[in-house]
Design an enzyme around this catalytic site. Structure first.
Site, PDB file in Angstrom:
ATOM      1  N   ASP A 270      -8.860  -5.246  -5.495  1.00 11.46           N
ATOM      2  CA  ASP A 270      -8.374  -4.247  -4.538  1.00 11.46           C
ATOM      3  C   ASP A 270      -9.138  -2.946  -4.767  1.00 11.46           C
ATOM      4  O   ASP A 270      -9.012  -2.317  -5.816  1.00 11.46           O
ATOM      5  CB  ASP A 270      -6.870  -4.041  -4.750  1.00 11.46           C
ATOM      6  CG  ASP A 270      -6.224  -3.182  -3.672  1.00 11.46           C
ATOM      7  OD1 ASP A 270      -6.928  -2.357  -3.062  1.00 11.46           O
ATOM      8  OD2 ASP A 270      -5.007  -3.326  -3.469  1.00 11.46           O
TER       9      ASP A 270
ATOM     10  N   HIS B 172      -7.320  -5.850  -0.975  1.00 14.46           N
ATOM     11  CA  HIS B 172      -6.113  -5.073  -0.705  1.00 14.46           C
ATOM     12  C   HIS B 172      -5.242  -5.653   0.402  1.00 14.46           C
ATOM     13  O   HIS B 172      -4.016  -5.536   0.365  1.00 14.46           O
ATOM     14  CB  HIS B 172      -6.521  -3.646  -0.323  1.00 14.46           C
ATOM     15  CG  HIS B 172      -5.383  -2.727  -0.053  1.00 14.46           C
ATOM     16  ND1 HIS B 172      -4.491  -2.333  -1.028  1.00 14.46           N
ATOM     17  CD2 HIS B 172      -4.973  -2.112   1.104  1.00 14.46           C
ATOM     18  CE1 HIS B 172      -3.595  -1.511  -0.510  1.00 14.46           C
ATOM     19  NE2 HIS B 172      -3.860  -1.356   0.786  1.00 14.46           N
TER      20      HIS B 172
ATOM     21  N   SER C  24       0.846  -1.188   0.000  1.00 11.93           N
ATOM     22  CA  SER C  24       0.000   0.000   0.000  1.00 11.93           C
ATOM     23  C   SER C  24       0.891   1.251   0.000  1.00 11.93           C
ATOM     24  O   SER C  24       1.774   1.363  -0.848  1.00 11.93           O
ATOM     25  CB  SER C  24      -0.962  -0.055   1.194  1.00 11.93           C
ATOM     26  OG  SER C  24      -1.989   0.871   1.073  1.00 11.93           O
TER      27      SER C  24
END
Length: 318
Positions: free
Chosen positions: A269, A297, A113
């Site tokens: 995601d 995600h 991320s």
């Protein structure tokens, strides 16, 4: 796919401390695993998310010298949620300070991320000090990615959560929700900051897994973590990461194409849609690229976790 892998057993650090990186900031770091092993740096998400004991467990403790650190204002770093002297470039230099402080020449860098963003920018700045990269849930902090999540994208999939998210913001300010939240999160009104922090954190936590993780969602009820997470995220987003161009990361990929790398992306995601990972893959065809067909995600998604473990094993003897 072979038998799905899980995390290594729980482990305690053999060393931890604070490193003073500015007049304002001290960052927390810790080391676990093999003190003579292959150094690996875990780069947490957010920005503002901080590390946890779970993050040590992606790496074979017999092979790796496992290093975690909390970025400025996050986790155990102090002062918490502090925005002054807190930019992408400050964090890049903190990583380099930490490398030198620990006497490491080159390390494997692992991030998901926002952690993928910072890992990429660090590698593009200091390619000679990176042995390999493991990147998950790619986020390149472009205007297009921010528009998807905070303007027109997530609202189509989660209209119920979106209704709660925008409820704090008057109609006249909804044309730029990131800025509207930033104003509240930097307000002198403590109650206003707390409400905004919880609302900001909730929608991201709720959408980070393929199926909503109620245990994860409970983090949105805490005061300290949500302030760290929401204040620092909006601070970075309103400033565009202080990048010289919107697509800086992709423009600079040529600096790191020689570095061994694995890119892992969940097909569904919502937080960091696959387009960014796909564009990175196209710019960097030498990197291993894995799309997990039944994942969102979160690094906790079984398929993503499996590939992360495979990747860290691949690079443990570099």
């Amino acid at each position: 796919m072979s038998k799905m892998r899980n995390l290594f057993p729980e482990i305690e650090p053999f060393d931890s401390g604070k490193l003073k990186v500015s007049e304002i900031h001290d960052i927390y770091y810790e080391q676990s695993g093999n003190s003579d092993g292959n150094p690996v740096l875990y780069v947490h998400g957010g920005p503002g998310g901080g590390t946890s004991a779970r993050d040590r467990r992606y790496f074979d403790p017999e092979a790796y010298r496992i290093i975690l650190f909390d970025q400025r204002g996050a986790g155990k770093s102090t002062p918490p949620a502090e925005l002054r002297e807190n930019t992408t470039w400050d964090l890049v230099e903190d990583m380099e300070r930490l490398r030198k402080h620990l006497g490491i020449e080159k390390w494997v860098v692992f991030g998901g991320s926002w952690g993928s963003t910072l890992s990429l920018v660090y590698a593009e700045t200091y390619p000679d000090h990176v042995k390999a990269l493991v990147l998950r849930g790619i986020f390149t902090l472009t205007r297009r990615e921010l528009m998807w999540f905070y303007e027109d994208g997530v609202n189509h999939l989660f209209p119920d959560l979106w209704e709660e998210f925008v409820a704090l913001i008057p109609q006249g300010e909804r044309g730029d929700l990131v800025s509207a939240y930033y104003r509240r999160l930097t307000s002198d009104d403590d109650e206003k900051r707390k409400m905004a922090a919880k609302a900001w954190s909730k929608i991201e936590l709720a959408t980070s897994c393929l199926l909503v993780d109620e245990e994860l969602l409970a983090k949105a009820e805490g005061d300290l973590w949500t302030q760290q997470f929401a204040r620092i995220e909006t601070h970075y987003f309103v400033h565009g990461g202080w990048f010289y161009s919107d697509d800086q990361i992709l423009q600079d990929v040529g600096k790191i194409r020689h570095i061994p790398a694995t890119i892992i992306q969940g097909r569904y995601d919502v937080t960091c849609p696959m387009e960014a990972a796909w564009l990175l893959h196209k710019k960097w065809p030498e990197a291993d690229f894995h799309v997990i067909p039944d994942a969102g995600h979160s690094a906790k998604e079984p398929g993503i976790l499996h590939q992360l473990m495979e990747a860290t094993d691949k690079y443990k003897d570099l």
